[in-house]
Design a protein around this motif. Structure first.
Motif, PDB file in Angstrom:
ATOM      1  N   THR A  72      -1.216   2.100  -8.970  1.00 20.84           N
ATOM      2  CA  THR A  72      -2.562   2.676  -8.802  1.00 20.84           C
ATOM      3  C   THR A  72      -2.447   4.005  -8.052  1.00 20.84           C
ATOM      4  O   THR A  72      -2.987   4.143  -6.957  1.00 20.84           O
ATOM      5  CB  THR A  72      -3.500   1.713  -8.031  1.00 20.84           C
ATOM      6  OG1 THR A  72      -2.903   1.418  -6.759  1.00 20.84           O
ATOM      7  CG2 THR A  72      -3.752   0.434  -8.787  1.00 20.84           C
ATOM      8  N   PRO A  73      -1.734   4.982  -8.621  1.00 23.27           N
ATOM      9  CA  PRO A  73      -1.532   6.244  -7.902  1.00 23.27           C
ATOM     10  C   PRO A  73      -2.865   6.933  -7.598  1.00 23.27           C
ATOM     11  O   PRO A  73      -3.790   6.890  -8.396  1.00 23.27           O
ATOM     12  CB  PRO A  73      -0.673   7.080  -8.848  1.00 23.27           C
ATOM     13  CG  PRO A  73      -0.793   6.444 -10.179  1.00 23.27           C
ATOM     14  CD  PRO A  73      -1.168   5.018  -9.957  1.00 23.27           C
ATOM     15  N   ASP A  74      -2.941   7.524  -6.427  1.00 24.18           N
ATOM     16  CA  ASP A  74      -4.126   8.265  -5.972  1.00 24.18           C
ATOM     17  C   ASP A  74      -5.383   7.404  -5.851  1.00 24.18           C
ATOM     18  O   ASP A  74      -6.490   7.929  -5.797  1.00 24.18           O
ATOM     19  CB  ASP A  74      -4.414   9.466  -6.879  1.00 24.18           C
ATOM     20  CG  ASP A  74      -3.245  10.423  -6.939  1.00 24.18           C
ATOM     21  OD1 ASP A  74      -2.622  10.663  -5.877  1.00 24.18           O
ATOM     22  OD2 ASP A  74      -2.933  10.928  -8.036  1.00 24.18           O
ATOM     23  N   ALA A  75      -5.233   6.092  -5.798  1.00 22.58           N
ATOM     24  CA  ALA A  75      -6.396   5.207  -5.698  1.00 22.58           C
ATOM     25  C   ALA A  75      -6.943   5.205  -4.277  1.00 22.58           C
ATOM     26  O   ALA A  75      -6.202   5.337  -3.306  1.00 22.58           O
ATOM     27  CB  ALA A  75      -6.009   3.789  -6.104  1.00 22.58           C
ATOM     28  N   GLU A  76      -8.240   5.040  -4.169  1.00 25.55           N
ATOM     29  CA  GLU A  76      -8.905   4.864  -2.880  1.00 25.55           C
ATOM     30  C   GLU A  76      -8.625   3.442  -2.390  1.00 25.55           C
ATOM     31  O   GLU A  76      -8.262   2.564  -3.163  1.00 25.55           O
ATOM     32  CB  GLU A  76     -10.417   5.070  -3.042  1.00 25.55           C
ATOM     33  CG  GLU A  76     -10.800   6.465  -3.476  1.00 25.55           C
ATOM     34  CD  GLU A  76     -10.527   7.524  -2.422  1.00 25.55           C
ATOM     35  OE1 GLU A  76     -10.694   7.217  -1.218  1.00 25.55           O
ATOM     36  OE2 GLU A  76     -10.145   8.640  -2.791  1.00 25.55           O
ATOM     37  N   ASP A  77      -8.850   3.212  -1.099  1.00 19.72           N
ATOM     38  CA  ASP A  77      -8.595   1.892  -0.513  1.00 19.72           C
ATOM     39  C   ASP A  77      -9.345   0.781  -1.249  1.00 19.72           C
ATOM     40  O   ASP A  77      -8.804  -0.300  -1.472  1.00 19.72           O
ATOM     41  CB  ASP A  77      -8.969   1.868   0.965  1.00 19.72           C
ATOM     42  CG  ASP A  77      -8.036   2.697   1.824  1.00 19.72           C
ATOM     43  OD1 ASP A  77      -6.938   3.072   1.345  1.00 19.72           O
ATOM     44  OD2 ASP A  77      -8.395   2.963   2.978  1.00 19.72           O
ATOM     45  N   ASP A 102       0.849  -1.184   0.000  1.00 24.55           N
ATOM     46  CA  ASP A 102       0.000   0.000   0.000  1.00 24.55           C
ATOM     47  C   ASP A 102       0.890   1.242   0.000  1.00 24.55           C
ATOM     48  O   ASP A 102       2.079   1.178   0.330  1.00 24.55           O
ATOM     49  CB  ASP A 102      -0.894  -0.040   1.254  1.00 24.55           C
ATOM     50  CG  ASP A 102      -2.041   0.945   1.200  1.00 24.55           C
ATOM     51  OD1 ASP A 102      -2.306   1.526   0.132  1.00 24.55           O
ATOM     52  OD2 ASP A 102      -2.686   1.143   2.249  1.00 24.55           O
ATOM     53  N   ALA A 103       0.304   2.383  -0.332  1.00 24.02           N
ATOM     54  CA  ALA A 103       1.064   3.639  -0.426  1.00 24.02           C
ATOM     55  C   ALA A 103       1.763   3.997   0.881  1.00 24.02           C
ATOM     56  O   ALA A 103       2.805   4.662   0.867  1.00 24.02           O
ATOM     57  CB  ALA A 103       0.137   4.767  -0.853  1.00 24.02           C
ATOM     58  N   ASN A 104       1.238   3.540   2.008  1.00 26.02           N
ATOM     59  CA  ASN A 104       1.830   3.891   3.308  1.00 26.02           C
ATOM     60  C   ASN A 104       2.950   2.944   3.740  1.00 26.02           C
ATOM     61  O   ASN A 104       3.494   3.084   4.824  1.00 26.02           O
ATOM     62  CB  ASN A 104       0.747   3.964   4.384  1.00 26.02           C
ATOM     63  CG  ASN A 104      -0.068   2.693   4.475  1.00 26.02           C
ATOM     64  OD1 ASN A 104       0.385   1.627   4.102  1.00 26.02           O
ATOM     65  ND2 ASN A 104      -1.287   2.825   4.956  1.00 26.02           N
ATOM     66  N   ILE A 158       1.520   2.846  -4.994  1.00 23.26           N
ATOM     67  CA  ILE A 158       1.757   4.217  -5.408  1.00 23.26           C
ATOM     68  C   ILE A 158       2.273   4.293  -6.848  1.00 23.26           C
ATOM     69  O   ILE A 158       2.098   5.301  -7.525  1.00 23.26           O
ATOM     70  CB  ILE A 158       2.717   4.924  -4.420  1.00 23.26           C
ATOM     71  CG1 ILE A 158       2.605   6.425  -4.544  1.00 23.26           C
ATOM     72  CG2 ILE A 158       4.138   4.437  -4.575  1.00 23.26           C
ATOM     73  CD1 ILE A 158       3.189   7.175  -3.373  1.00 23.26           C
ATOM     74  N   GLU A 159       2.857   3.198  -7.325  1.00 25.01           N
ATOM     75  CA  GLU A 159       3.377   3.162  -8.690  1.00 25.01           C
ATOM     76  C   GLU A 159       2.367   2.608  -9.692  1.00 25.01           C
ATOM     77  O   GLU A 159       2.358   3.011 -10.847  1.00 25.01           O
ATOM     78  CB  GLU A 159       4.658   2.321  -8.738  1.00 25.01           C
ATOM     79  CG  GLU A 159       5.789   2.935  -7.922  1.00 25.01           C
ATOM     80  CD  GLU A 159       6.965   2.002  -7.736  1.00 25.01           C
ATOM     81  OE1 GLU A 159       6.886   0.818  -8.150  1.00 25.01           O
ATOM     82  OE2 GLU A 159       7.974   2.450  -7.169  1.00 25.01           O
ATOM     83  N   GLU A 205     -10.152   0.621  -4.329  1.00 26.56           N
ATOM     84  CA  GLU A 205      -9.485   0.351  -5.607  1.00 26.56           C
ATOM     85  C   GLU A 205      -8.169  -0.405  -5.400  1.00 26.56           C
ATOM     86  O   GLU A 205      -7.832  -1.293  -6.188  1.00 26.56           O
ATOM     87  CB  GLU A 205      -9.230   1.656  -6.356  1.00 26.56           C
ATOM     88  CG  GLU A 205     -10.510   2.387  -6.730  1.00 26.56           C
ATOM     89  CD  GLU A 205     -10.272   3.828  -7.128  1.00 26.56           C
ATOM     90  OE1 GLU A 205     -10.827   4.231  -8.167  1.00 26.56           O
ATOM     91  OE2 GLU A 205      -9.543   4.550  -6.412  1.00 26.56           O
TER      92      GLU A 205
END
Length: 123
Positions: free
Chosen positions: A31-36, A6-8, A28-29, A38
């Motif tokens: 699915t950038p800016d995706a909601e949880d 995940d992005a975090n 982040i690479e 997604e």
């Protein structure tokens, strides 16, 4: 094992899992800016174990009954040094033990919580 960070989840953790021979993608690479929702859907579609520090995935799985296969690893605490999580995380990377569970890495111990079974009427 196929993993999605995940992005975090930072690059130190992703790199360590990759260097251990796992197929690692970072959300982040891909699915950038995706909601949880997604991010979870991507992990399910790609058959990747989701590694996250975000407790919202537990709500998606256990309250909203979102699709959850194959597995989720939730890092519940933040150690003083990111690398300090690796001795706890790396031994868990066994798909047969993770499949169908949310594995929570807690401050003192880990726990495996089986995903809820969806009824035939609910999907």
């Amino acid at each position: 094992m196929r993993l999605l960070c995940d992005a975090n989840v930072g690059s130190i953790i992703a790199r360590a899992m990759s260097q251990a021979g796992h197929d690692v993608l970072r959300a982040i690479e891909v699915t950038p800016d995706a909601e949880d929702v997604e991010v979870l859907a991507f992990a399910v579609t790609e058959q990747r174990v989701l590694v996250t520090c975000d407790r919202d995935f537990g709500e998606l799985i256990f309250l909203h009954r979102a699709d959850q296969r194959p597995a989720i690893i939730y890092i519940r605490f933040e150690p003083a040094e990111v690398a300090d999580i690796l001795p706890r995380l790396m031994p868990l990377l066994d798909f047969t033990r993770l499949e169908g569970h949310m594995t929570v890495i807690g401050v003192e111990h880990d726990r495996h919580v089986r995903f809820p079974v969806k009824s035939r009427t609910n999907g």
